[in-house]
Design a protein around this motif. Structure first.
Motif, PDB file in Angstrom:
ATOM      1  N   PRO A   1       0.823  -1.529  -0.055  1.00 23.39           N
ATOM      2  CA  PRO A   1       0.146   0.145   0.199  1.00 23.39           C
ATOM      3  C   PRO A   1       1.154   1.498  -0.134  1.00 23.39           C
ATOM      4  CG  PRO A   1      -0.456  -1.266   1.492  1.00 23.39           C
ATOM      5  CD  PRO A   1       0.500  -1.888   1.065  1.00 23.39           C
ATOM      6  N   CYS A   2       0.396   2.500  -0.931  1.00 24.34           N
ATOM      7  CA  CYS A   2       0.951   3.645  -0.709  1.00 24.34           C
ATOM      8  C   CYS A   2       0.439   4.683  -1.056  1.00 24.34           C
ATOM      9  CB  CYS A   2       1.775   3.583  -2.068  1.00 24.34           C
ATOM     10  SG  CYS A   2       2.937   2.407  -2.789  1.00 24.34           S
ATOM     11  N   LEU A   3       1.337   5.646   0.749  1.00 25.29           N
ATOM     12  CA  LEU A   3       0.358   6.906  -0.238  1.00 25.29           C
ATOM     13  C   LEU A   3       1.185   7.612  -0.941  1.00 25.29           C
ATOM     14  CD1 LEU A   3      -1.396   8.794   1.329  1.00 25.29           C
ATOM     15  CD2 LEU A   3      -0.702   9.290   3.276  1.00 25.29           C
ATOM     16  N   ILE A   4       0.285   8.814  -1.562  1.00 20.65           N
ATOM     17  CA  ILE A   4       0.856   9.956  -1.876  1.00 20.65           C
ATOM     18  C   ILE A   4       0.897  10.934  -1.239  1.00 20.65           C
ATOM     19  CG2 ILE A   4       2.026  10.601  -4.259  1.00 20.65           C
ATOM     20  CD1 ILE A   4       1.191   8.081  -5.637  1.00 20.65           C
ATOM     21  N   THR A   5       1.796  12.343  -1.408  1.00 21.00           N
ATOM     22  CA  THR A   5       1.207  13.143  -0.848  1.00 21.00           C
ATOM     23  C   THR A   5       1.584  14.184  -2.237  1.00 21.00           C
ATOM     24  OG1 THR A   5       2.434  13.254   0.977  1.00 21.00           O
ATOM     25  CG2 THR A   5       0.727  12.581   1.281  1.00 21.00           C
ATOM     26  N   THR A   6       1.231  15.603  -1.116  1.00 19.36           N
ATOM     27  CA  THR A   6       1.368  16.036  -2.622  1.00 19.36           C
ATOM     28  C   THR A   6       1.229  17.948  -1.978  1.00 19.36           C
ATOM     29  OG1 THR A   6       2.099  16.886  -4.800  1.00 19.36           O
ATOM     30  CG2 THR A   6       0.061  16.610  -4.199  1.00 19.36           C
ATOM     31  N   GLY A   7       1.381  19.455  -2.593  1.00 19.14           N
ATOM     32  CA  GLY A   7       0.774  20.336  -2.097  1.00 19.14           C
ATOM     33  C   GLY A   7       0.501  21.350  -3.408  1.00 19.14           C
ATOM     34  N   LEU A   8      -0.171  21.195  -3.492  1.00 18.23           N
ATOM     35  CA  LEU A   8      -1.300  22.309  -5.309  1.00 18.23           C
ATOM     36  C   LEU A   8      -0.317  22.875  -5.993  1.00 18.23           C
ATOM     37  CD1 LEU A   8      -4.032  22.327  -7.011  1.00 18.23           C
ATOM     38  CD2 LEU A   8      -4.067  24.308  -5.813  1.00 18.23           C
ATOM     39  N   HIS A   9       0.318  23.671  -4.805  1.00 14.12           N
ATOM     40  CA  HIS A   9       2.011  24.649  -5.674  1.00 14.12           C
ATOM     41  C   HIS A   9       2.702  23.941  -4.897  1.00 14.12           C
ATOM     42  CE1 HIS A   9      -1.461  27.745  -4.834  1.00 14.12           C
ATOM     43  NE2 HIS A   9      -1.917  26.696  -3.746  1.00 14.12           N
ATOM     44  N   ASP A  10       3.082  22.446  -5.090  1.00 17.32           N
ATOM     45  CA  ASP A  10       4.166  21.618  -5.371  1.00 17.32           C
ATOM     46  C   ASP A  10       5.263  22.336  -5.980  1.00 17.32           C
ATOM     47  OD1 ASP A  10       6.211  21.024  -4.435  1.00 17.32           O
ATOM     48  OD2 ASP A  10       5.369  18.957  -4.019  1.00 17.32           O
ATOM     49  N   GLU A  11       6.692  22.094  -5.967  1.00 18.60           N
ATOM     50  CA  GLU A  11       7.452  22.388  -7.093  1.00 18.60           C
ATOM     51  C   GLU A  11       7.621  20.960  -8.025  1.00 18.60           C
ATOM     52  OE1 GLU A  11      12.242  22.021  -5.734  1.00 18.60           O
ATOM     53  OE2 GLU A  11      11.600  21.588  -3.480  1.00 18.60           O
TER      54      GLU A  11
END
Length: 299
Positions: free
Chosen positions: A236-246
């Protein structure tokens, strides 16, 4: 939720004949092993942002990668290879008596985490890919798009200084500073652990593997692409990011499409560090994922 309280335990580990320093928080029966970004950064910023997981029954482990923080700092460019870093992670894991871990990699630590999951699949219970990518050529395209938002004249100025090798020019540095505040951390005042890590940056491994700054990739990994290999990562994998992420949501989506058991969460008010920029949203997502894996293991 981050804390500058020191680790509960600290351990010196021999890796390739050098000393690497690891840090532990808590003593839960489930371990979150943190791989910080950089490369070349001490682990302070990621370690202190995730030490709070010990209050939820997890053992949290982080370490200063060779060349950073309290670990030895050999001046040998040949050491800065992905293969050596993968071996370093496994050596640390074994030396600390860790079985299968929840491997959490942020930024460069996510690239490293993908490689560890591919080379040592039996060591991973779940994989948490935070603000990272699996396809560097795609990322470079995305970075060009972010740079273009500065305007044609600024982009031309940046390209001129990059071609001339004058990256220390004030105008170029001003553009990079603006991009950092847009796409690395959108807080007006960056948190103390972030400042501490950045002030102790070893640029040797950073330049060798990535490049001179966050928006120009010229290092050994500029062609790195594991997209075709992602289906082999079956945990199982969780991917997180920010809307404004580089390291943009488009990069995150490309990982999700390749991983068999992946879920993706985009934090709308964050860039590259949701754990500092948007903690009230970030921690519930992370804890929900970890707790579900813990229950799954007990079921």
């Amino acid at each position: 939720m981050w804390s500058e309280i020191g680790p509960d335990r600290q351990q010196d580990i021999e890796v390739d004949g050098y000393r690497v320093v690891a840090y532990e928080f808590g003593d839960g029966d489930e371990t979150v092993l943190c791989l910080n970004g950089g490369p070349g950064l001490p682990c302070d910023y990621l370690r202190e942002a995730h030490s709070c997981l010990k209050n939820h029954g997890y053992r949290v482990v982080a370490f200063d990668q060779l060349g950073t923080g309290k670990s030895d700092r050999p001046d040998l460019p040949g050491l800065w290879t992905m293969e050596r870093y993968v071996g370093e992670v496994d050596t640390v894991r074994r030396a600390m008596g860790l079985d299968r871990v929840h491997l959490l990699g942020h930024s460069w630590g996510g690239w490293l985490g993908i490689e560890v999951a591919l080379h040592h699949p039996g060591a991973i219970k779940s994989l948490i890919l935070e603000n990272t990518v699996a396809d560097m050529p795609h990322l470079i395209q995305e970075l060009q798009r972010l740079r273009a938002a500065l305007g044609h004249e600024t982009v031309a100025m940046m390209q001129r200084h990059e071609a001339m090798g004058s990256l220390d020019h004030p105008a170029y540095q001003a553009a990079i500073t603006l991009l950092n505040y847009r796409h690395v951390c959108r807080l007006d005042d960056w948190p103390a652990p972030v400042k501490r890590s950045l002030e102790d940056w070893n640029m040797g491994p950073y330049v060798a593997l990535q490049g001179p700054n966050e928006f120009l990739y010229t290092g050994l990994l500029k062609d790195w692409d594991r997209t075709a290999d992602l289906p082999a990562i079956r945990v199982p994998c969780l991917i997180t990011t920010g809307l404004h992420d580089e390291l943009t949501p488009a990069c995150a989506m490309r990982m999700k499409q390749g991983l068999p058991q992946a879920e993706l969460h985009v934090f709308p008010n964050s860039s590259h560090m949701p754990f500092y920029e948007e903690p009230q949203a970030y921690y519930p997502v992370l804890l929900d994922f970890l707790d579900r894996q813990r229950q799954r293991g007990r079921g």
